[in-house]
Design a protein around this motif. Structure first.
Motif, PDB file in Angstrom:
ATOM      1  N   LYS A  12       0.840  -1.210   0.000  1.00 48.75           N
ATOM      2  CA  LYS A  12       0.000   0.000   0.000  1.00 48.75           C
ATOM      3  C   LYS A  12       0.872   1.256   0.000  1.00 48.75           C
ATOM      4  O   LYS A  12       0.595   2.239  -0.725  1.00 48.75           O
ATOM      5  CB  LYS A  12      -0.917  -0.030   1.225  1.00 48.75           C
ATOM      6  CG  LYS A  12      -1.914   1.126   1.283  1.00 48.75           C
ATOM      7  CD  LYS A  12      -2.871   0.936   2.430  1.00 48.75           C
ATOM      8  CE  LYS A  12      -3.890   2.081   2.488  1.00 48.75           C
ATOM      9  NZ  LYS A  12      -4.700   2.173   1.272  1.00 48.75           N
ATOM     10  N   GLU A  39       2.316   1.732  -3.407  1.00 44.28           N
ATOM     11  CA  GLU A  39       1.299   2.281  -4.310  1.00 44.28           C
ATOM     12  C   GLU A  39       1.201   3.801  -4.142  1.00 44.28           C
ATOM     13  O   GLU A  39       1.063   4.546  -5.127  1.00 44.28           O
ATOM     14  CB  GLU A  39      -0.049   1.621  -4.018  1.00 44.28           C
ATOM     15  CG  GLU A  39      -0.141   0.177  -4.486  1.00 44.28           C
ATOM     16  CD  GLU A  39      -1.457  -0.470  -4.066  1.00 44.28           C
ATOM     17  OE1 GLU A  39      -2.158   0.140  -3.234  1.00 44.28           O
ATOM     18  OE2 GLU A  39      -1.751  -1.560  -4.569  1.00 44.28           O
ATOM     19  N   GLU A  40       1.286   4.268  -2.884  1.00 46.87           N
ATOM     20  CA  GLU A  40       1.248   5.716  -2.630  1.00 46.87           C
ATOM     21  C   GLU A  40       2.471   6.400  -3.227  1.00 46.87           C
ATOM     22  O   GLU A  40       2.370   7.508  -3.796  1.00 46.87           O
ATOM     23  CB  GLU A  40       1.177   5.967  -1.122  1.00 46.87           C
ATOM     24  CG  GLU A  40      -0.125   5.470  -0.492  1.00 46.87           C
ATOM     25  CD  GLU A  40      -0.112   5.575   1.024  1.00 46.87           C
ATOM     26  OE1 GLU A  40       0.954   5.949   1.583  1.00 46.87           O
ATOM     27  OE2 GLU A  40      -1.145   5.255   1.652  1.00 46.87           O
ATOM     28  N   ARG A 100       2.872  -9.476  -6.077  1.00 47.97           N
ATOM     29  CA  ARG A 100       2.744  -8.073  -6.492  1.00 47.97           C
ATOM     30  C   ARG A 100       4.081  -7.436  -6.835  1.00 47.97           C
ATOM     31  O   ARG A 100       4.126  -6.269  -7.242  1.00 47.97           O
ATOM     32  CB  ARG A 100       2.066  -7.265  -5.378  1.00 47.97           C
ATOM     33  CG  ARG A 100       0.676  -7.778  -5.022  1.00 47.97           C
ATOM     34  CD  ARG A 100      -0.225  -6.678  -4.581  1.00 47.97           C
ATOM     35  NE  ARG A 100      -0.305  -5.601  -5.553  1.00 47.97           N
ATOM     36  CZ  ARG A 100      -0.776  -4.389  -5.251  1.00 47.97           C
ATOM     37  NH1 ARG A 100      -1.187  -4.132  -4.027  1.00 47.97           N
ATOM     38  NH2 ARG A 100      -0.828  -3.440  -6.166  1.00 47.97           N
ATOM     39  N   LEU A 137       4.416  -3.871  -9.146  1.00 50.88           N
ATOM     40  CA  LEU A 137       4.857  -2.610  -8.556  1.00 50.88           C
ATOM     41  C   LEU A 137       6.215  -2.186  -9.110  1.00 50.88           C
ATOM     42  O   LEU A 137       6.427  -1.006  -9.420  1.00 50.88           O
ATOM     43  CB  LEU A 137       4.909  -2.758  -7.038  1.00 50.88           C
ATOM     44  CG  LEU A 137       3.550  -3.027  -6.357  1.00 50.88           C
ATOM     45  CD1 LEU A 137       3.751  -3.329  -4.881  1.00 50.88           C
ATOM     46  CD2 LEU A 137       2.606  -1.840  -6.536  1.00 50.88           C
ATOM     47  N   LYS A 161       5.880  -0.710 -12.586  1.00 47.64           N
ATOM     48  CA  LYS A 161       5.378   0.671 -12.636  1.00 47.64           C
ATOM     49  C   LYS A 161       6.486   1.665 -12.294  1.00 47.64           C
ATOM     50  O   LYS A 161       6.608   2.737 -12.917  1.00 47.64           O
ATOM     51  CB  LYS A 161       4.208   0.832 -11.678  1.00 47.64           C
ATOM     52  CG  LYS A 161       2.941   0.110 -12.139  1.00 47.64           C
ATOM     53  CD  LYS A 161       1.809   0.305 -11.146  1.00 47.64           C
ATOM     54  CE  LYS A 161       0.544  -0.410 -11.632  1.00 47.64           C
ATOM     55  NZ  LYS A 161      -0.582  -0.233 -10.706  1.00 47.64           N
TER      56      LYS A 161
END
Length: 452
Positions: A325, A328-329, A368, A372, A375
């Motif tokens: 999480k 992602e931020e 994941r 991640l 990206k």
């Protein structure tokens, strides 16, 4: 009863001895019909017409007629001559009846031919001076016929007895052969032990073997039983030794398993438990009670470790999810990097700070990682492409940038080497990642200078 208990029970039974008391009591042999003998002569009863076979003279002397002439058989003074003849005729009929009984027993097979032969010969000897009146010539022939019949029956009885003896010997020989086979080859300890006991009872039921042969066969039979019992005893003694050794080995395995129950070296300890399980199986069987108790302890230690590991993995998964999480931020923040709006250097500095924070966050769930990291690599590629474009447009300080990039690469490589030497794996990997990034930029700068 277990195989071992069967062995002990068999040993307590002791060594049986052959039943020799009945070996000579051969079962009665039926007398076969003497088909080769002529028909038995017919002997008329003397009491029907005693006057045909004798007379009483005036002084009371009683005579019997034979093929050799008359002979005196007695004296009758008690009454009428006819009564005297009738008296001696009845005595003749008694002899005829006795002979008939002998013959009937021979014909039925129930009588002893040897005994019948002796009685018939005794009867024949008595005919010479028998005090009877009747057809003595026909009776003598009938006695001879019975004697011949008894002799034939005796020969047949001997043959039958010999056959019965041979069959009895064959039965005991078969029991000996089977017992020797079990003694030398069988490992079915309980089944073979039961069979040997049944064979002993069968042995006792076989009669008619001569004493010498019976003793020879019995020695072999008893030797085979003893050999089987010794081999079975050795087997269970060795089994006891093996089970004692297995118990000791499993005790060691359990103690190690219990010492590992609180370990937090999850991978190494889980692999060691697998090895201990293989060692447990290879150790063999211990005595049942001890084996069950040791297995419960082993499983309890295993369950304790894997339960703790599951709890730790659950906590780790929660931590990894929180890290995902946070990353992602960071990616959302990195998406705002715009070299064209804020300048290439500002974009690089912003990306560098995001990369440092990225590495500090830590691991994410395995499934994941690719998503991640992909990206972030896309954003890094965007900044790198902007730098390449600028290098192509302006190049007054290209050589200086190349030197600067080379310096940064060397700086991060030195940091990585220092961190790895200090055992700080995370900082070493972080520095190596940054060195790799600057190395890519260095390569681009060098390529730009080379293509001016």
């Amino acid at each position: 009863m277990t195989d071992q208990e069967t062995t002990q029970a068999d040993g307590q039974q002791g060594r049986a001895t052959p039943d020799t008391t009945a070996q000579d009591n051969t079962p009665p042999v039926s007398t076969p019909p003497a088909a080769a003998l002529p028909a038995a002569p017919v002997v008329p009863a003397a009491s029907d017409h005693p006057e045909r076979w004798g007379r009483v003279d005036a002084d009371g002397t009683v005579y019997v007629r034979t093929a050799d002439g008359e002979r005196s058989v007695g004296s009758w003074q008690a009454g009428e001559p006819a009564e005297g003849l009738a008296h001696f005729a009845r005595k003749f009929d008694d002899m005829l009846t006795e002979l008939g009984l002998l013959e009937a027993r021979l014909n039925s097979g129930a009588g002893d031919p040897k005994q019948a032969l002796g009685s018939a010969k005794h009867l024949k000897d008595a005919l010479a001076d028998a005090a009877v009146v009747g057809d003595l010539d026909a009776l003598a022939k009938r006695v001879d016929h019975v004697i011949a019949r008894a002799e034939v029956a005796m020969e047949a009885g001997k043959a039958a007895k010999e056959q019965a003896r041979a069959e009895a010997v064959a039965r005991k020989q078969a029991l000996v052969d089977e017992a020797e086979g079990l003694a030398n080859e069988s490992t079915q300890w309980k089944a073979a032990g039961d069979r040997l006991r049944a064979m002993l009872e069968e042995w006792k039921s076989v009669r008619g073997v001569d004493r010498k042969t019976d003793e020879q066969l019995w020695r072999r039979f008893a030797k085979a039983r003893d050999a089987f019992n010794r081999r079975r005893g050795s087997h269970f003694a060795e089994l006891d030794r093996q089970r004692s050794s297995a118990k000791q080995r499993k005790q060691e395995i359990v103690e190690e398993a219990e010492s590992l129950a609180t370990s937090t070296e999850w991978g190494e300890t889980a692999n060691r438990y697998k090895e201990l399980m293989a060692d447990w199986k290879a150790a063999g069987r211990a005595p049942k009670d001890a084996d069950d108790a040791l297995w419960k302890r082993f499983r309890a230690a295993q369950d304790q470790f894997f339960s703790h590991r599951s709890e730790a993995f659950s906590e780790r998964d929660a931590e990894f999810a929180a890290n995902a999480k946070l990353k992602e931020e960071l990616l959302a923040e990195a998406e705002s990097i715009d070299p064209s709006a804020n300048g290439l250097e500002a974009a690089r500095n912003q990306l560098y700070k995001i990369q440092e924070r990225w590495d500090q966050i830590g691991k994410v769930p395995r499934e994941r990682v690719r998503e991640l990291e992909g990206k972030l690599r896309a954003i890094e590629e965007r900044v790198r492409s902007a730098a390449d474009a600028q290098w192509r447009r302006t190049d007054p300080e290209a050589e200086a940038r190349v030197a600067q990039f080379r310096e940064r690469v060397e700086q991060f490589e030195a940091q990585a080497a220092k961190a790895r030497a200090a055992g700080d794996k995370r900082r070493a990997e972080q520095a190596e990642s940054q060195a790799a990034q600057w190395r890519e930029w260095l390569a681009a700068a060098e390529n730009s200078v080379a293509n001016r």
